[in-house]
Design a protein around this motif. Sequence first.
Motif, short mmCIF file in Angstrom:
data_model
loop_
_atom_site.label_atom_id
_atom_site.label_comp_id
_atom_site.label_asym_id
_atom_site.label_seq_id
_atom_site.Cartn_x
_atom_site.Cartn_y
_atom_site.Cartn_z
N MET A 55 0.84 -1.20 0.00
CA MET A 55 0.00 0.00 0.00
C MET A 55 0.87 1.25 0.00
N GLY A 56 0.33 2.33 -0.59
CA GLY A 56 0.99 3.61 -0.53
C GLY A 56 0.58 4.36 0.72
N PHE A 57 1.17 5.54 0.89
CA PHE A 57 0.89 6.32 2.10
C PHE A 57 -0.60 6.67 2.23
N TRP A 58 -1.26 6.96 1.11
CA TRP A 58 -2.67 7.34 1.19
C TRP A 58 -3.52 6.18 1.70
N GLU A 59 -3.28 5.00 1.16
CA GLU A 59 -4.05 3.83 1.61
C GLU A 59 -3.75 3.52 3.09
N GLU A 60 -2.49 3.64 3.46
CA GLU A 60 -2.13 3.37 4.86
C GLU A 60 -2.74 4.42 5.79
N ALA A 61 -2.76 5.66 5.35
CA ALA A 61 -3.35 6.72 6.18
C ALA A 61 -4.85 6.51 6.35
N GLN A 62 -5.51 6.07 5.29
CA GLN A 62 -6.95 5.80 5.40
C GLN A 62 -7.21 4.69 6.40
N ALA A 63 -6.36 3.69 6.41
CA ALA A 63 -6.52 2.60 7.37
C ALA A 63 -6.31 3.09 8.81
N MET A 64 -5.53 4.16 8.97
CA MET A 64 -5.27 4.74 10.29
C MET A 64 -6.34 5.72 10.72
N ALA A 65 -7.34 5.98 9.89
CA ALA A 65 -8.30 7.05 10.16
C ALA A 65 -8.93 6.98 11.55
N PRO A 66 -9.40 5.82 12.01
CA PRO A 66 -9.99 5.79 13.36
C PRO A 66 -9.00 6.20 14.44
N GLN A 67 -7.75 5.79 14.32
CA GLN A 67 -6.73 6.16 15.30
C GLN A 67 -6.48 7.67 15.26
N LEU A 68 -6.41 8.24 14.06
CA LEU A 68 -6.19 9.68 13.92
C LEU A 68 -7.36 10.48 14.49
N THR A 69 -8.56 9.99 14.23
CA THR A 69 -9.75 10.67 14.75
C THR A 69 -9.76 10.65 16.28
#
Length: 395
Positions: free
Chosen positions: A1-15
């Motif tokens: 995965m690229g950074f965008w896909e990895e960041a989307q997977a992290m969305a709940p943690q970021l929120t």
Amino acid sequence: MGFWEEAQAMAPQLTGLREEFHRHPEASRQEFWTAERIERELDDIGITDHRRVEETGVYAVFHGEKPGERIITLRADIDALAMQDEKTDVPYCSQIPGRMHACGHDAHAAGLLGGARLLYAHRAEFGGEVRLFFQQAEEIGYGGRVFVREGLLEGSGRVFGVHMASDLRVGTVGVKPGPNNASVDHFTIRVKGKAAHVSTPHRGVDALYIASQIVVTLQALVTRRTSPVDPLLIGVGMLRSGTAYNIVAESAELEGTIRAFSPETRAQAKAELDALCRETAKLYGGEADVEWEDFAAPLLNDPGVCREVGQAVAGLFGEQALITDRALSLGGDDFAEFLLTVPGCYAFVGSGNPDKPDTVLPHHNNRFDIDEGALPITAALHAEYAFRWLTGAIQ
């Protein structure tokens, strides 16, 4: 995965992280809990080389595992405002009376921590050094100079930062070369007169009248002393004078601000305001002096770095996501202090969503909020641009 896909997977943690910061807002130079929470998150990522900058800023650094000499600095501001959060209908409403993240700094901190987590996980793929600035006291134009004064930018080839933008739709990123934010100078004008009874004004010197003339005449510096196409703002927000209705005021004090987009116009306006106050007071028999506080320089993005960041935005989210003509802001930001030292870019991540009315309110509003879809965008952009710079994909 690229950074965008990895960041989307992290969305709940970021929120969750952003909402945690939002519940615990702290005023400028009082960000003790915030700094400690950032340090805990850095430790969890594995970034253990960090320290405080003064008492409430946090500086962290880590290195890629490949050979490389390049250094990049990523910055987020972390302070909140002295405002009451009126979003009592959301579970992440501020728990601190009279304090609120009404400018998105909670999202900035969470987004940079997310970007750091992404980069650290990929450290085997690049060389060089990543510096993280979690900067205190942006709202009072203080923290940026502290990081610069301590030499923490020395050797850095690029500096990059992100700000939430409620005027841009979530999913877009504003990257504009040249002027973006105005300089911010605070002035205090003290007028000295002479008290007398109002029935004998000629026996006194009316400081209130002089102050009133100054308020009106200052606008001539904008309309007659600078070019109409060179934005300049002079605003007076406070005037204190007088002790009784029937006494000629002995003194007056005014407070206001100058906002400009070029160092030359800024310097000219300050010099001419000084002279105008002295001469106006002298004309009516009084005296005036001006005290200045420099909060922020004009924020001028490097055009070459903007091209680099624009390529990163388009590569992550598509060309349609890149906004290059965002309107100038007369609000200041002390990220400008970093740009005086190192080539860089301040990008504006869209955080507005018309379906969520609070997210399109202006910054510093008591119900200000963001569409949290902006968080993985911020994290991915930090990681992508830093990775491109460190791997030499940007020449």
